[in-house]
Design an enzyme around this catalytic site. Structure first.
Site, PDB file in Angstrom:
ATOM      1  N   LYS A  33      12.325   9.403   8.070  1.00 44.91           N
ATOM      2  CA  LYS A  33      11.355   9.300   9.155  1.00 44.91           C
ATOM      3  C   LYS A  33      10.715   7.916   9.172  1.00 44.91           C
ATOM      4  O   LYS A  33      10.869   7.134   8.221  1.00 44.91           O
ATOM      5  CB  LYS A  33      10.274  10.377   9.007  1.00 44.91           C
ATOM      6  CG  LYS A  33       9.447  10.263   7.737  1.00 44.91           C
ATOM      7  CD  LYS A  33       8.438  11.394   7.629  1.00 44.91           C
ATOM      8  CE  LYS A  33       7.608  11.235   6.346  1.00 44.91           C
ATOM      9  NZ  LYS A  33       6.573  12.295   6.228  1.00 44.91           N
ATOM     10  N   TYR A 242     -11.443 -17.498   4.190  1.00 37.21           N
ATOM     11  CA  TYR A 242     -12.615 -16.913   4.823  1.00 37.21           C
ATOM     12  C   TYR A 242     -13.635 -16.460   3.774  1.00 37.21           C
ATOM     13  O   TYR A 242     -13.278 -15.888   2.746  1.00 37.21           O
ATOM     14  CB  TYR A 242     -12.212 -15.694   5.676  1.00 37.21           C
ATOM     15  CG  TYR A 242     -11.512 -16.044   6.950  1.00 37.21           C
ATOM     16  CD1 TYR A 242     -12.146 -16.777   7.944  1.00 37.21           C
ATOM     17  CD2 TYR A 242     -10.208 -15.625   7.173  1.00 37.21           C
ATOM     18  CE1 TYR A 242     -11.498 -17.093   9.131  1.00 37.21           C
ATOM     19  CE2 TYR A 242      -9.545 -15.927   8.348  1.00 37.21           C
ATOM     20  CZ  TYR A 242     -10.197 -16.664   9.327  1.00 37.21           C
ATOM     21  OH  TYR A 242      -9.551 -16.962  10.493  1.00 37.21           O
TER      22      TYR A 242
END
Length: 344
Positions: A33, A242
């Protein structure tokens, strides 16, 4: 090449399936899947079919159509979502086996595809998909008259071998299925590893095929190579990324590499992982951003052109632990931006 490279080792995938298969005396299928956990349902399913897999499992009918194209006629392709509204032609046209989850789905299938193969999912305690015990007791005779090919359930805690839920679900599944003529299945990767009591007629491993826990002996299937865009010199005390989250404690060389959370390398990973130049680990520093990761390469003798963040030493489960998630999420998040290659 400016994009990161994702390489899927189909030989390792096949080896993992064989290793799991040898742990049982029953048939071993495969869960493919979510585009084979993000690694490509076509090549993965084709490889497993060549190994002898005759039962494949997908989440929805559309995924089943792609797997049928890869494996051709013959193997069973089970659809976990069952027979959803609007699925009838997909199921019929691709010879898919819906794994019915409720009386409503059974009635839909009985009315629209009465002679088409189907399976049944039972809720043995996970409370997610499957017939409730009361619904199953009411409809069992009628369902069995139409000869389901499989009757299945799913374990909630199989990655914790000593969890009491495993034994509880085993008993419930036995109580609900004793005497059925269809093949029975309870075990995915974790259940397969719990031992023969959980194996029934076939097992259906998923994440263990792709190199993930709880199959600790799995061979790594995925490698990720990242191109280095730039290497820059930092003085002691300068910061990276950051939020100024990393500060150089010595004169340093920082490599900026082309990948980030848009490529499935989650921002939450932060520190605690490495990128590798050859066999040399180099710490990832600063915050992972959308497209870029920064790596301390101060101890390398020369600037690298590429670095590897997934390999045999650092696995999807290592990245998952650093991010506070599971290996399944790392695998299925590896993005479409990678160039992809297969080792057969």
């Amino acid at each position: 090449m400016s994009t990161a490279r994702l390489t899927i080792n189909l030989h390792a995938l096949a080896s993992n399936w064989r290793a799991l298969d040898t742990k049982t005396n029953v048939e071993t299928g495969a869960v493919v899947k979510a585009d084979a956990y993000g690694l490509g349902a076509g090549p993965v399913s084709d490889t497993l079919a060549e190994e002898g897999v005759r039962k494949f499992f997908v989440a929805v009918a559309e995924e089943g159509a792609a797997v049928r194209e890869a494996v051709g006629p013959g193997p069973m392709i089970g659809v976990f979502s069952g027979h959803m509204e609007g699925d009838t032609e997909l199921l019929r046209g691709n010879d898919l086996t819906p794994l019915l989850n409720s009386p409503e789905q059974f009635l839909r299938h009985e009315q629209s595809l009465p002679s088409h193969s189907f399976g049944i999912q039972l809720d043995s305690g996970m409370n997610r998909l499957g017939f409730e015990p009361s619904d199953w007791a009411e409809l069992r005779t009628r369902v069995e008259d139409l000869n389901p090919v499989v009757v299945m359930s799913h374990l909630a805690c199989s990655d914790e071998p000593d969890h009491p839920m495993n034994r509880q679900q085993l008993k419930t599944f036995r109580d609900m299925t004793d005497g059925v003529s269809a093949q029975r299945s309870l075990a995915a990767t974790g259940g397969l590893l719990l031992g023969p009591e959980f194996h029934f007629d076939f097992c259906r491993p998923g994440v263990g095929l792709y190199g993930g826990l709880p199959f600790a002996d799995a061979k790594p299937v995925v490698t990720v190579d990242l191109p280095v865009i730039q290497v820059r010199e930092l003085a002691e005390g300068e910061t990276v990324g950051y939020g100024n989250s990393w500060t150089a404690r010595r004169p340093s060389r920082i490599a900026t590499v082309a990948a980030g959370y848009a490529d499935g390398l989650h921002r939450a990973i932060g520190g605690g992982i490495d990128a590798f130049a050859g066999g040399q680990p180099c710490p990832v520093v600063g915050r992972i951003s959308m497209d870029l990761i920064t790596v301390d390469v101060t101890d390398l003798p020369e600037d690298p052109e590429r670095m590897r963040i997934l390999n045999g030493h650092q696995t999807v489960d290592d990245l998952a632990e650093a991010a506070g998630t599971i290996g399944y999420e790392i695998l299925t998040s590896l993005g479409a931006r990678y160039s992809r290659g297969y080792v057969e």
